[in-house]
Design a protein around this motif. Structure first.
Motif, PDB file in Angstrom:
ATOM      1  N   ALA A 171       0.837  -1.206   0.000  1.00  0.00           N
ATOM      2  CA  ALA A 171       0.000   0.000   0.000  1.00  0.00           C
ATOM      3  C   ALA A 171       0.870   1.255   0.000  1.00  0.00           C
ATOM      4  CB  ALA A 171      -0.940   0.001   1.206  1.00  0.00           C
ATOM      5  N   ASN A 172       1.919   1.256   0.818  1.00  0.00           N
ATOM      6  CA  ASN A 172       2.817   2.407   0.869  1.00  0.00           C
ATOM      7  C   ASN A 172       3.507   2.604  -0.480  1.00  0.00           C
ATOM      8  OD1 ASN A 172       5.317   3.999   1.373  1.00  0.00           O
ATOM      9  ND2 ASN A 172       4.568   3.982   3.474  1.00  0.00           N
ATOM     10  N   HIS A 173       3.966   1.512  -1.080  1.00  0.00           N
ATOM     11  CA  HIS A 173       4.655   1.583  -2.369  1.00  0.00           C
ATOM     12  C   HIS A 173       3.771   2.215  -3.436  1.00  0.00           C
ATOM     13  CE1 HIS A 173       5.662  -0.026  -6.398  1.00  0.00           C
ATOM     14  NE2 HIS A 173       6.908   0.156  -6.010  1.00  0.00           N
ATOM     15  N   TRP A 174       2.565   1.701  -3.601  1.00  0.00           N
ATOM     16  CA  TRP A 174       1.698   2.176  -4.682  1.00  0.00           C
ATOM     17  C   TRP A 174       1.164   3.579  -4.415  1.00  0.00           C
ATOM     18  CZ3 TRP A 174       2.605   0.183  -9.051  1.00  0.00           C
ATOM     19  CH2 TRP A 174       3.000  -1.155  -9.160  1.00  0.00           C
ATOM     20  N   LEU A 175       0.823   3.866  -3.179  1.00  0.00           N
ATOM     21  CA  LEU A 175       0.361   5.221  -2.859  1.00  0.00           C
ATOM     22  C   LEU A 175       1.494   6.227  -3.073  1.00  0.00           C
ATOM     23  CD1 LEU A 175      -1.920   7.018  -1.920  1.00  0.00           C
ATOM     24  CD2 LEU A 175      -1.348   6.430   0.442  1.00  0.00           C
ATOM     25  N   SER A 176       2.691   5.867  -2.621  1.00  0.00           N
ATOM     26  CA  SER A 176       3.858   6.738  -2.832  1.00  0.00           C
ATOM     27  C   SER A 176       4.145   6.925  -4.317  1.00  0.00           C
ATOM     28  CB  SER A 176       5.095   6.155  -2.149  1.00  0.00           C
ATOM     29  OG  SER A 176       4.945   6.121  -0.755  1.00  0.00           O
ATOM     30  N   ALA A 177       4.058   5.850  -5.083  1.00  0.00           N
ATOM     31  CA  ALA A 177       4.340   5.924  -6.519  1.00  0.00           C
ATOM     32  C   ALA A 177       3.367   6.872  -7.214  1.00  0.00           C
ATOM     33  CB  ALA A 177       4.262   4.528  -7.143  1.00  0.00           C
ATOM     34  N   PHE A 178       2.074   6.696  -6.957  1.00  0.00           N
ATOM     35  CA  PHE A 178       1.086   7.565  -7.598  1.00  0.00           C
ATOM     36  C   PHE A 178       1.248   9.018  -7.153  1.00  0.00           C
ATOM     37  CE2 PHE A 178      -1.357   3.485  -8.070  1.00  0.00           C
ATOM     38  CZ  PHE A 178      -1.230   3.425  -9.452  1.00  0.00           C
ATOM     39  N   GLY A 234      17.510   3.134  -3.444  1.00  0.00           N
ATOM     40  CA  GLY A 234      18.113   4.116  -2.548  1.00  0.00           C
ATOM     41  C   GLY A 234      17.921   5.542  -3.036  1.00  0.00           C
ATOM     42  N   ILE A 235      18.076   5.747  -4.343  1.00  0.00           N
ATOM     43  CA  ILE A 235      17.880   7.085  -4.912  1.00  0.00           C
ATOM     44  C   ILE A 235      16.419   7.508  -4.782  1.00  0.00           C
ATOM     45  CG2 ILE A 235      17.914   8.435  -7.058  1.00  0.00           C
ATOM     46  CD1 ILE A 235      20.437   6.749  -7.831  1.00  0.00           C
ATOM     47  N   LEU A 236      15.503   6.581  -5.017  1.00  0.00           N
ATOM     48  CA  LEU A 236      14.080   6.898  -4.857  1.00  0.00           C
ATOM     49  C   LEU A 236      13.762   7.269  -3.407  1.00  0.00           C
ATOM     50  CD1 LEU A 236      12.414   4.212  -7.148  1.00  0.00           C
ATOM     51  CD2 LEU A 236      12.383   6.690  -7.478  1.00  0.00           C
ATOM     52  N   TYR A 237      14.290   6.518  -2.462  1.00  0.00           N
ATOM     53  CA  TYR A 237      14.072   6.826  -1.045  1.00  0.00           C
ATOM     54  C   TYR A 237      14.632   8.204  -0.707  1.00  0.00           C
ATOM     55  CZ  TYR A 237      12.588   2.087   0.363  1.00  0.00           C
ATOM     56  OH  TYR A 237      11.906   0.910   0.535  1.00  0.00           O
ATOM     57  N   LEU A 238      15.856   8.452  -1.149  1.00  0.00           N
ATOM     58  CA  LEU A 238      16.489   9.753  -0.892  1.00  0.00           C
ATOM     59  C   LEU A 238      15.660  10.883  -1.503  1.00  0.00           C
ATOM     60  CD1 LEU A 238      18.924  11.286   0.270  1.00  0.00           C
ATOM     61  CD2 LEU A 238      20.070  10.916  -1.924  1.00  0.00           C
ATOM     62  N   ALA A 239      15.168  10.650  -2.705  1.00  0.00           N
ATOM     63  CA  ALA A 239      14.361  11.671  -3.379  1.00  0.00           C
ATOM     64  C   ALA A 239      13.063  11.950  -2.635  1.00  0.00           C
ATOM     65  CB  ALA A 239      14.065  11.236  -4.810  1.00  0.00           C
ATOM     66  N   MET A 240      12.453  10.898  -2.090  1.00  0.00           N
ATOM     67  CA  MET A 240      11.193  11.083  -1.363  1.00  0.00           C
ATOM     68  C   MET A 240      11.405  11.815  -0.041  1.00  0.00           C
ATOM     69  SD  MET A 240       8.815   7.777  -2.163  1.00  0.00           S
ATOM     70  CE  MET A 240      10.032   6.483  -2.120  1.00  0.00           C
ATOM     71  N   ILE A 241      12.652  11.962   0.353  1.00  0.00           N
ATOM     72  CA  ILE A 241      12.986  12.765   1.529  1.00  0.00           C
ATOM     73  C   ILE A 241      13.438  14.164   1.088  1.00  0.00           C
ATOM     74  CG2 ILE A 241      14.599  12.997   3.467  1.00  0.00           C
ATOM     75  CD1 ILE A 241      14.593   9.884   3.591  1.00  0.00           C
ATOM     76  N   MET A 242      14.320  14.221   0.094  1.00  0.00           N
ATOM     77  CA  MET A 242      14.901  15.499  -0.325  1.00  0.00           C
ATOM     78  C   MET A 242      13.918  16.402  -1.063  1.00  0.00           C
ATOM     79  SD  MET A 242      17.801  15.631   0.981  1.00  0.00           S
ATOM     80  CE  MET A 242      18.226  17.191   0.247  1.00  0.00           C
ATOM     81  N   MET A 243      13.055  15.843  -1.869  1.00  0.00           N
ATOM     82  CA  MET A 243      12.118  16.686  -2.625  1.00  0.00           C
ATOM     83  C   MET A 243      11.209  17.483  -1.689  1.00  0.00           C
ATOM     84  SD  MET A 243      12.784  16.562  -5.877  1.00  0.00           S
ATOM     85  CE  MET A 243      11.290  17.115  -6.672  1.00  0.00           C
ATOM     86  N   PRO A 244      10.557  16.849  -0.710  1.00  0.00           N
ATOM     87  CA  PRO A 244       9.716  17.645   0.195  1.00  0.00           C
ATOM     88  C   PRO A 244      10.524  18.648   1.030  1.00  0.00           C
ATOM     89  CG  PRO A 244       9.112  15.335   0.324  1.00  0.00           C
ATOM     90  CD  PRO A 244      10.373  15.415  -0.482  1.00  0.00           C
ATOM     91  N   ILE A 245      11.713  18.250   1.472  1.00  0.00           N
ATOM     92  CA  ILE A 245      12.522  19.160   2.287  1.00  0.00           C
ATOM     93  C   ILE A 245      12.972  20.360   1.449  1.00  0.00           C
ATOM     94  CG2 ILE A 245      14.725  19.427   3.510  1.00  0.00           C
ATOM     95  CD1 ILE A 245      14.281  16.555   4.582  1.00  0.00           C
ATOM     96  N   ALA A 255      13.900   9.970 -14.905  1.00  0.00           N
ATOM     97  CA  ALA A 255      14.754   8.895 -15.420  1.00  0.00           C
ATOM     98  C   ALA A 255      14.846   7.740 -14.427  1.00  0.00           C
ATOM     99  CB  ALA A 255      16.146   9.435 -15.732  1.00  0.00           C
ATOM    100  N   ILE A 256      14.972   8.041 -13.152  1.00  0.00           N
ATOM    101  CA  ILE A 256      15.075   6.993 -12.133  1.00  0.00           C
ATOM    102  C   ILE A 256      13.776   6.189 -12.047  1.00  0.00           C
ATOM    103  CG2 ILE A 256      15.367   6.578  -9.653  1.00  0.00           C
ATOM    104  CD1 ILE A 256      17.961   7.279 -11.107  1.00  0.00           C
ATOM    105  N   ILE A 257      12.645   6.879 -12.104  1.00  0.00           N
ATOM    106  CA  ILE A 257      11.348   6.186 -12.061  1.00  0.00           C
ATOM    107  C   ILE A 257      11.206   5.279 -13.282  1.00  0.00           C
ATOM    108  CG2 ILE A 257       8.840   6.516 -12.235  1.00  0.00           C
ATOM    109  CD1 ILE A 257       9.284   9.073 -10.475  1.00  0.00           C
ATOM    110  N   ALA A 292      11.190   0.011 -15.727  1.00  0.00           N
ATOM    111  CA  ALA A 292      11.804  -0.876 -16.720  1.00  0.00           C
ATOM    112  C   ALA A 292      12.359  -2.136 -16.066  1.00  0.00           C
ATOM    113  CB  ALA A 292      12.907  -0.132 -17.477  1.00  0.00           C
ATOM    114  N   GLY A 293      12.977  -1.971 -14.895  1.00  0.00           N
ATOM    115  CA  GLY A 293      13.502  -3.133 -14.181  1.00  0.00           C
ATOM    116  C   GLY A 293      12.398  -4.092 -13.775  1.00  0.00           C
ATOM    117  N   ALA A 294      11.306  -3.551 -13.267  1.00  0.00           N
ATOM    118  CA  ALA A 294      10.171  -4.397 -12.870  1.00  0.00           C
ATOM    119  C   ALA A 294       9.596  -5.127 -14.076  1.00  0.00           C
ATOM    120  CB  ALA A 294       9.100  -3.550 -12.189  1.00  0.00           C
TER     121      ALA A 294
END
Length: 183
Positions: free
Chosen positions: A15-22, A92-103, A151-153, A158-160
């Motif tokens: 749930a967290n993954h898909w809600l975060s993705a959207f 890791g980059i996605l996690y970092l981005a989900m912290i850095m973008m809001p900050i 690009a990261i998304i 693509a990996g999935a």
């Protein structure tokens, strides 16, 4: 099952993954749309929505980090060492981005003299008062990171899809809550 197992993601992680993705994709699209708009009440209303959703994404990310301590993710299924490392790096980059973008958005807003409110329920404190130089740096970080994240998304998706269509393993299925046999 709420928690992750060695092989599958639990309901909370999925749930967290898909809600975060959207939310993340929506925030990037909204940010690009707002960037092209002329200043005015409609643009400022969208900025308020963008900020509220950004705070929501940040809260989801904090919950995700706490949940990872309670219920670690299952191991990646990749047998290829390079892809395994790349998968961890992308995550890791996605996690970092989900912290850095809001900050960076928070800093950008407050240094530009604007409040950051979460759907008018509460307002974040001002970390740094109005400051043009810091505002421009935060704005550059926020904009550049948003562009790079596209690009990261795409790499993550693509990996999935490669795992699902080429390797035919359960990587994508387990994030959808299915076992390989349930296909």
């Amino acid at each position: 099952m709420l928690k992750n197992t060695e092989l599958n993601y639990g309901v909370v992680s999925r749930a967290n993954h898909w809600l975060s993705a959207f939310l993340f994709i929506g925030l990037i699209a909204l940010g690009m749309y707002m960037h092209e708009m002329e200043k005015g009440p409609d643009k400022f209303a969208l900025y308020d929505l963008h900020k509220s959703l950004g705070i929501g994404l940040f809260m989801l990310m904090m919950l995700r980090l706490v949940w990872l301590k309670i219920s670690p993710n299952p191991e990646q299924l990749s047998k290829n060492k390079f892809e395994h490392i790349l998968g961890h790096a992308v995550k890791g980059i996605l996690y970092l981005a989900m912290i850095m973008m809001p900050i960076s958005g928070w800093i950008m807003s407050t240094t530009g003299g604007h409040d950051v409110a979460f759907f008018n329920l509460f307002t974040l404190p001002v970390l740094i008062g109005e400051n043009e130089m810091i505002h421009e740096i935060a704005e550059e970080i926020h904009g550049t990171a948003g562009t790079l994240l596209i690009a990261i998304i795409l790499l993550h998706v693509a990996g999935a899809l490669k795992h699902h269509l080429v390797y035919k393993d359960a990587t994508l299925l387990r994030m959808l809550g299915k076992n390989k046999e349930e296909k």
